[in-house]
Design a protein around this motif. Sequence first.
Motif, PDB file in Angstrom:
ATOM      1  N   THR A   1      33.694 -32.745  37.501  1.00 18.39           N
ATOM      2  CA  THR A   1      33.606 -33.474  38.784  1.00 18.39           C
ATOM      3  C   THR A   1      33.378 -32.549  39.961  1.00 18.39           C
ATOM      4  OG1 THR A   1      35.955 -33.588  39.473  1.00 18.39           O
ATOM      5  CG2 THR A   1      35.180 -35.262  37.903  1.00 18.39           C
ATOM      6  N   THR A   2      33.345 -31.238  39.744  1.00 22.16           N
ATOM      7  CA  THR A   2      33.151 -30.307  40.864  1.00 22.16           C
ATOM      8  C   THR A   2      31.718 -29.808  40.971  1.00 22.16           C
ATOM      9  OG1 THR A   2      33.833 -28.436  39.486  1.00 22.16           O
ATOM     10  CG2 THR A   2      35.546 -29.512  40.792  1.00 22.16           C
ATOM     11  N   GLY A   3      30.876 -30.143  40.010  1.00 24.00           N
ATOM     12  CA  GLY A   3      29.508 -29.636  40.011  1.00 24.00           C
ATOM     13  C   GLY A   3      28.511 -30.717  39.656  1.00 24.00           C
ATOM     14  N   GLU A   4      27.417 -30.309  39.025  1.00 23.56           N
ATOM     15  CA  GLU A   4      26.288 -31.205  38.798  1.00 23.56           C
ATOM     16  C   GLU A   4      26.273 -31.892  37.443  1.00 23.56           C
ATOM     17  OE1 GLU A   4      23.018 -28.559  39.295  1.00 23.56           O
ATOM     18  OE2 GLU A   4      23.280 -27.581  37.359  1.00 23.56           O
ATOM     19  N   ILE A   5      27.139 -31.482  36.517  1.00 25.87           N
ATOM     20  CA  ILE A   5      27.109 -32.055  35.170  1.00 25.87           C
ATOM     21  C   ILE A   5      27.845 -33.387  35.146  1.00 25.87           C
ATOM     22  CG2 ILE A   5      27.717 -31.707  32.751  1.00 25.87           C
ATOM     23  CD1 ILE A   5      27.608 -28.705  33.215  1.00 25.87           C
ATOM     24  N   ASN A   6      27.206 -34.399  34.596  1.00 29.85           N
ATOM     25  CA  ASN A   6      27.824 -35.719  34.454  1.00 29.85           C
ATOM     26  C   ASN A   6      28.663 -35.715  33.170  1.00 29.85           C
ATOM     27  OD1 ASN A   6      28.485 -38.424  34.089  1.00 29.85           O
ATOM     28  ND2 ASN A   6      26.538 -39.165  34.914  1.00 29.85           N
ATOM     29  N   TYR A   7      29.871 -35.200  33.288  1.00 32.58           N
ATOM     30  CA  TYR A   7      30.696 -35.046  32.091  1.00 32.58           C
ATOM     31  C   TYR A   7      31.174 -36.371  31.518  1.00 32.58           C
ATOM     32  CZ  TYR A   7      30.904 -30.025  31.456  1.00 32.58           C
ATOM     33  OH  TYR A   7      30.577 -28.713  31.157  1.00 32.58           O
ATOM     34  N   LYS A   8      31.290 -37.400  32.348  1.00 30.87           N
ATOM     35  CA  LYS A   8      31.682 -38.695  31.794  1.00 30.87           C
ATOM     36  C   LYS A   8      30.653 -39.154  30.766  1.00 30.87           C
ATOM     37  CE  LYS A   8      33.794 -41.769  34.285  1.00 30.87           C
ATOM     38  NZ  LYS A   8      34.140 -42.867  35.239  1.00 30.87           N
ATOM     39  N   ASN A   9      29.375 -38.957  31.062  1.00 30.65           N
ATOM     40  CA  ASN A   9      28.328 -39.338  30.116  1.00 30.65           C
ATOM     41  C   ASN A   9      28.310 -38.420  28.896  1.00 30.65           C
ATOM     42  OD1 ASN A   9      27.457 -41.537  31.515  1.00 30.65           O
ATOM     43  ND2 ASN A   9      25.572 -40.628  32.281  1.00 30.65           N
ATOM     44  N   VAL A  10      28.512 -37.124  29.123  1.00 32.63           N
ATOM     45  CA  VAL A  10      28.541 -36.176  28.010  1.00 32.63           C
ATOM     46  C   VAL A  10      29.691 -36.508  27.061  1.00 32.63           C
ATOM     47  CG1 VAL A  10      28.890 -33.755  27.357  1.00 32.63           C
ATOM     48  CG2 VAL A  10      27.433 -34.318  29.313  1.00 32.63           C
ATOM     49  N   PHE A  11      30.873 -36.777  27.618  1.00 34.13           N
ATOM     50  CA  PHE A  11      32.038 -37.070  26.780  1.00 34.13           C
ATOM     51  C   PHE A  11      31.895 -38.433  26.090  1.00 34.13           C
ATOM     52  CE2 PHE A  11      34.815 -34.183  29.649  1.00 34.13           C
ATOM     53  CZ  PHE A  11      34.332 -33.071  28.984  1.00 34.13           C
TER      54      PHE A  11
ATOM     55  N   MET B   1      25.183 -23.554  28.642  1.00 29.60           N
ATOM     56  CA  MET B   1      23.924 -24.182  28.247  1.00 29.60           C
ATOM     57  C   MET B   1      23.260 -24.923  29.411  1.00 29.60           C
ATOM     58  SD  MET B   1      23.344 -23.125  25.252  1.00 29.60           S
ATOM     59  CE  MET B   1      23.936 -21.644  26.090  1.00 29.60           C
ATOM     60  N   GLN B   2      24.051 -25.420  30.350  1.00 27.72           N
ATOM     61  CA  GLN B   2      23.451 -26.009  31.543  1.00 27.72           C
ATOM     62  C   GLN B   2      22.676 -24.954  32.324  1.00 27.72           C
ATOM     63  OE1 GLN B   2      22.976 -28.917  32.543  1.00 27.72           O
ATOM     64  NE2 GLN B   2      22.734 -28.947  34.759  1.00 27.72           N
ATOM     65  N   LYS B   3      23.201 -23.740  32.358  1.00 25.69           N
ATOM     66  CA  LYS B   3      22.535 -22.648  33.074  1.00 25.69           C
ATOM     67  C   LYS B   3      21.295 -22.152  32.323  1.00 25.69           C
ATOM     68  CE  LYS B   3      24.961 -19.423  35.019  1.00 25.69           C
ATOM     69  NZ  LYS B   3      25.889 -18.283  35.148  1.00 25.69           N
ATOM     70  N   ASN B   4      21.391 -22.089  31.005  1.00 28.60           N
ATOM     71  CA  ASN B   4      20.309 -21.475  30.222  1.00 28.60           C
ATOM     72  C   ASN B   4      19.193 -22.434  29.841  1.00 28.60           C
ATOM     73  OD1 ASN B   4      21.549 -19.023  30.290  1.00 28.60           O
ATOM     74  ND2 ASN B   4      22.082 -18.933  28.130  1.00 28.60           N
ATOM     75  N   GLU B   5      19.550 -23.709  29.593  1.00 23.94           N
ATOM     76  CA  GLU B   5      18.534 -24.602  29.044  1.00 23.94           C
ATOM     77  C   GLU B   5      18.598 -26.037  29.547  1.00 23.94           C
ATOM     78  OE1 GLU B   5      19.397 -24.010  24.910  1.00 23.94           O
ATOM     79  OE2 GLU B   5      20.868 -25.636  24.824  1.00 23.94           O
ATOM     80  N   GLY B   6      19.746 -26.493  30.071  1.00 27.41           N
ATOM     81  CA  GLY B   6      19.864 -27.872  30.517  1.00 27.41           C
ATOM     82  C   GLY B   6      19.697 -28.864  29.373  1.00 27.41           C
ATOM     83  N   ASN B   7      19.362 -30.123  29.734  1.00 31.44           N
ATOM     84  CA  ASN B   7      19.081 -31.152  28.721  1.00 31.44           C
ATOM     85  C   ASN B   7      20.225 -31.225  27.706  1.00 31.44           C
ATOM     86  OD1 ASN B   7      17.381 -33.194  27.915  1.00 31.44           O
ATOM     87  ND2 ASN B   7      16.091 -31.906  26.630  1.00 31.44           N
ATOM     88  N   LEU B   8      21.451 -31.312  28.194  1.00 34.15           N
ATOM     89  CA  LEU B   8      22.631 -31.119  27.365  1.00 34.15           C
ATOM     90  C   LEU B   8      22.722 -32.105  26.201  1.00 34.15           C
ATOM     91  CD1 LEU B   8      25.372 -30.396  30.069  1.00 34.15           C
ATOM     92  CD2 LEU B   8      23.946 -28.769  28.824  1.00 34.15           C
ATOM     93  N   ILE B   9      22.692 -33.386  26.500  1.00 33.73           N
ATOM     94  CA  ILE B   9      22.897 -34.379  25.452  1.00 33.73           C
ATOM     95  C   ILE B   9      21.809 -34.291  24.389  1.00 33.73           C
ATOM     96  CG2 ILE B   9      22.881 -36.864  24.987  1.00 33.73           C
ATOM     97  CD1 ILE B   9      24.446 -37.258  27.588  1.00 33.73           C
ATOM     98  N   LYS B  10      20.572 -34.097  24.805  1.00 35.85           N
ATOM     99  CA  LYS B  10      19.477 -33.987  23.841  1.00 35.85           C
ATOM    100  C   LYS B  10      19.655 -32.777  22.933  1.00 35.85           C
ATOM    101  CE  LYS B  10      15.524 -34.803  21.870  1.00 35.85           C
ATOM    102  NZ  LYS B  10      15.381 -35.951  20.923  1.00 35.85           N
ATOM    103  N   ASN B  11      20.036 -31.645  23.499  1.00 39.25           N
ATOM    104  CA  ASN B  11      20.204 -30.436  22.685  1.00 39.25           C
ATOM    105  C   ASN B  11      21.443 -30.508  21.797  1.00 39.25           C
ATOM    106  OD1 ASN B  11      17.865 -28.965  23.365  1.00 39.25           O
ATOM    107  ND2 ASN B  11      18.772 -28.356  25.314  1.00 39.25           N
ATOM    108  N   ILE B  12      22.491 -31.163  22.262  1.00 37.40           N
ATOM    109  CA  ILE B  12      23.653 -31.388  21.394  1.00 37.40           C
ATOM    110  C   ILE B  12      23.244 -32.242  20.201  1.00 37.40           C
ATOM    111  CG2 ILE B  12      25.912 -32.503  21.229  1.00 37.40           C
ATOM    112  CD1 ILE B  12      26.404 -31.712  24.147  1.00 37.40           C
ATOM    113  N   GLU B  13      22.441 -33.256  20.476  1.00 33.46           N
ATOM    114  CA  GLU B  13      21.945 -34.130  19.406  1.00 33.46           C
ATOM    115  C   GLU B  13      21.117 -33.337  18.398  1.00 33.46           C
ATOM    116  OE1 GLU B  13      21.704 -37.121  17.209  1.00 33.46           O
ATOM    117  OE2 GLU B  13      22.051 -37.996  19.187  1.00 33.46           O
TER     118      GLU B  13
END
Length: 301
Positions: free
Chosen positions: A252-262, A219-231
């Motif tokens: 931690t190896t790329g651009e997604i802030n997984y700490k915030n997502v989790f 979803m990061q590749k296709n649309e981004g805006n992860l937290i908003k779209n999960i919501e």
Amino acid sequence: MQRRSFIKNGLLTAGSLALANKGFSKNVSSKGQPFKLDYAPHDGMFAASAGRDFIDQIKYMYDLGFRSIEDNGMPNRPPEMQSKIGETLAKLGMRMGVFVVPKGGNGANTLAARKKEHLDIFLDGCRKSVEIAKRCNAKWVTVVPGDFDRSLPLAIQTANVIEALRRGAEIFEPHGIVMVLEPLSDTPDLFLRYSTQTYEICKAVNSPSCKILYDAYHMQKNEGNLIKNIELCWDEIAYIQVGDNPGRKEPTTGEINYKNVFKFLHQKGYKGIVGMEHGMSQSGKEGEERLVQAYREVDSF
């Protein structure tokens, strides 16, 4: 900038990085403690430390603090091995995550085309999945509807997919199994590519056995805006998978802030599985140690 100042700043930066790496490695001190979210490794992730036997790997995963696994290739394992995995998980108090429905939809077998032979293959895979799930105590199975049929209008294709999934849900519902639809980024030929598109289809199927598998890497590749779209899609999401982008390696190896997502998932009260659907940035035991460190880091919200 003068050369002396440049060298001084460079040394300060290097020192900061060393301290950061040192702090990162301290997360290993949590070894064995369960994580805040239920992350699920897969076969091979800890082969260097635990050996090639999947049962030994599962026990090692438990010792590291993981409480679930997932295994896309479960249908390809002998029935006795499926049962052994289920028994091992039960003894350890661990959960079985997703496996992929056999021939559940691919480029050669698309549910969008409304061809009887394609539907028959899909429904046969659903029936086989019920028996596999009983052996390994699985509650979720992955379904991908396959490719577009570009000879048909998009709305007709969508209706065809919905109709096929309703038939699949009828098979799974009596057993409490949930097929989770996964929008993917692998190729633009795939019919299912966006979380909101998947949400619409799940609403139309209208079954507790048809929900969304939200893979944050795709979803990061296709649309981004992860937290908003999960919501936006929250009430139809039953399963989460992750992998950082670019590279599809550990967080931690790329651009997604997984700490915030989790942190967001935890605040929402998510009790489901977070599948570790990715590779590793390093090989061997060092790579496996770094993998655990990365998850301890992003789980420390």
